[in-house]
Design an enzyme around this catalytic site. Structure first.
Site, PDB file in Angstrom:
ATOM      1  N   LYS A  58       2.627   3.386 -11.188  1.00 21.70           N
ATOM      2  CA  LYS A  58       1.398   2.631 -10.929  1.00 21.70           C
ATOM      3  C   LYS A  58       1.078   1.690 -12.091  1.00 21.70           C
ATOM      4  O   LYS A  58       0.489   0.629 -11.884  1.00 21.70           O
ATOM      5  CB  LYS A  58       0.249   3.612 -10.658  1.00 21.70           C
ATOM      6  CG  LYS A  58       0.435   4.401  -9.369  1.00 21.70           C
ATOM      7  CD  LYS A  58       0.487   3.468  -8.165  1.00 21.70           C
ATOM      8  CE  LYS A  58       0.856   4.118  -6.878  1.00 21.70           C
ATOM      9  NZ  LYS A  58       0.869   3.204  -5.741  1.00 21.70           N
TER      10      LYS A  58
ATOM     11  N   ASN B  28       0.824  -1.225   0.000  1.00 28.79           N
ATOM     12  CA  ASN B  28       0.000   0.000   0.000  1.00 28.79           C
ATOM     13  C   ASN B  28       0.851   1.265   0.000  1.00 28.79           C
ATOM     14  O   ASN B  28       0.451   2.270  -0.580  1.00 28.79           O
ATOM     15  CB  ASN B  28      -0.911  -0.004   1.227  1.00 28.79           C
ATOM     16  CG  ASN B  28      -1.675   1.310   1.369  1.00 28.79           C
ATOM     17  OD1 ASN B  28      -2.507   1.639   0.546  1.00 28.79           O
ATOM     18  ND2 ASN B  28      -1.359   2.073   2.405  1.00 28.79           N
TER      19      ASN B  28
ATOM     20  N   TYR C 269       4.470   9.365 -11.470  1.00 30.31           N
ATOM     21  CA  TYR C 269       3.588   8.625 -10.560  1.00 30.31           C
ATOM     22  C   TYR C 269       2.760   7.610 -11.338  1.00 30.31           C
ATOM     23  O   TYR C 269       2.705   6.431 -10.974  1.00 30.31           O
ATOM     24  CB  TYR C 269       2.677   9.610  -9.815  1.00 30.31           C
ATOM     25  CG  TYR C 269       1.652   8.941  -8.932  1.00 30.31           C
ATOM     26  CD1 TYR C 269       2.004   8.447  -7.684  1.00 30.31           C
ATOM     27  CD2 TYR C 269       0.326   8.806  -9.350  1.00 30.31           C
ATOM     28  CE1 TYR C 269       1.056   7.826  -6.870  1.00 30.31           C
ATOM     29  CE2 TYR C 269      -0.615   8.199  -8.537  1.00 30.31           C
ATOM     30  CZ  TYR C 269      -0.246   7.711  -7.306  1.00 30.31           C
ATOM     31  OH  TYR C 269      -1.178   7.099  -6.506  1.00 30.31           O
TER      32      TYR C 269
END
Ligand SMILES: NC(=O)c1ccc[n+]([C@@H]2O[C@H](COP(=O)([O-])OP(=O)(O)OC[C@H]3O[C@@H](n4cnc5c(N)ncnc54)[C@H](OP(=O)(O)O)[C@@H]3O)[C@@H](O)[C@H]2O)c1
Length: 195
Positions: free
Chosen positions: A86, A17, A82
Site C-alpha cells: 500500500k 480497488n 500488505y
C-alpha cells in the site's frame, strides 16, 4: 484484458480497488503467498495505471483512483507486506499525480482505515473484536473518497479528522527533499580524522 480495454481509449476513469491482505505475516507465509499479494496489490495496479495513463494522455484527460491504505503511513501497525504494497501504491500515486497533472490526468490515492468489508475475514481477523470506534462502514468510506475526488485531492484519508497532522508531515517531507541527494556525505557519517 482490462489492459487492452484501457488501451482501446474509451475509458476515462480507472479505479484500482482490487486488493488482498495475508493471513499472518512474513514468518507465517510461504513465497507463493508473497507473490500472490504482490501480483494483486502492486503488479496489477501498476500495469493498469500504465495502460490508463498512456490512453488518457492520448485522449487528453482522465482519472486514476488508487485504493491504498492508512497503513502506508503506519507500517508499525501491521505485518509489513500488505502495508508495503500500500506504501508502494501511495508512492506511485504521488509520483504519477505530479507527472501527469499537466496532461489533464488526475490521480487520487485513497487511504482508508479499517473498513467493514470481507477483507478482514479473508485475513482471519474478526472485525467485531476491533476496538470501539475503529471500524468505518464502507458506504461512509466511499462517500468520503468521492468528496476527496470532487475536491481534486491527491491523497484522501477518510478517517483522519485533523488534516493538519497530514499536511505537516507532507510539508516536512517536501522541505527535506532538496537535501536528499548530495555529493558530500553528511557530517555524522564521516569517519573521524586521524591524529
Ligand atoms: N477493508 C479495509 O479495512 C481496507 C482498509 C484499507 C484499504 N483497503 C483496500 O480496499 C480495497 C478493497 O478491499 P476490500 O476491503 O473491499 O476487500 P474485499 O471485500 O476482500 O474485496 C477485495 C476486492 O478485490 C477483488 N479481488 C481479490 N482478489 C482478486 C484477484 N486475484 N483478481 C481480481 N480481483 C480480485 C475482489 O473481487 P471479487 O469479489 O471478484 O473476488 C474484491 O472486489 C483493497 O485494495 C484493500 O487493500 C481495505
Amino acid at each position: 484484458m482490462v489492459e487492452q480495454r484501457l488501451a482501446a481509449g474509451d475509458v476515462g476513469l480507472l479505479v484500482n480497488n482490487a486488493g488482498m491482505s495475508l493471513k499472518g505475516g512474513i514468518l507465517e507465509n510461504e513465497p507463493a503467498a508473497f507473490s500472490r499479494i504482490i501480483a494483486l496489490n502492486v503488479t496489477a495496479p501498476t500495469r493498469l495505471a500504465a495502460a490508463a495513463g498512456k490512453a488518457f494522455v492520448a485522449r487528453g484527460g482522465g482519472a486514476i483512483v488508487n485504493v491504498s491504505s492508512v497503513l502506508a503511513l503506519a507500517p508499525e501497525m501491521f505485518e509489513g507486506i500488505y502495508s508495503g504494497t500500500k506504501a508502494y501504491l501511495l508512492n506511485l500515486s504521488q509520483a504519477l499525480a505530479a507527472q501527469l497533472k499537466d496532461k489533464g490526468i488526475y490521480v487520487q490515492a485513497v487511504l482508508p482505515g479499517a473498513t467493514r468489508t470481507d477483507l478482514w475475514e479473508k485475513a482471519g481477523r474478526d472485525v467485531n473484536s476491533f476496538p470501539e470506534g475503529m471500524l468505518m462502514e464502507v458506504g461512509d468510506m466511499v462517500d468520503a473518497a468521492l468528496i476527496g475526488f470532487d475536491r481534486g485531492e491527491t491523497i484522501t484519508i477518510p478517517p483522519l479528522a485533523d488534516e493538519v497532522q497530514f499536511t505537516a508531515m507532507q510539508n516536512a517531507r517536501l522541505a527535506m527533499a532538496p537535501n536528499l541527494s548530495k555529493s558530500a556525505v553528511a557530517p555524522r557519517y564521516r569517519l573521524p580524522l586521524a591524529g
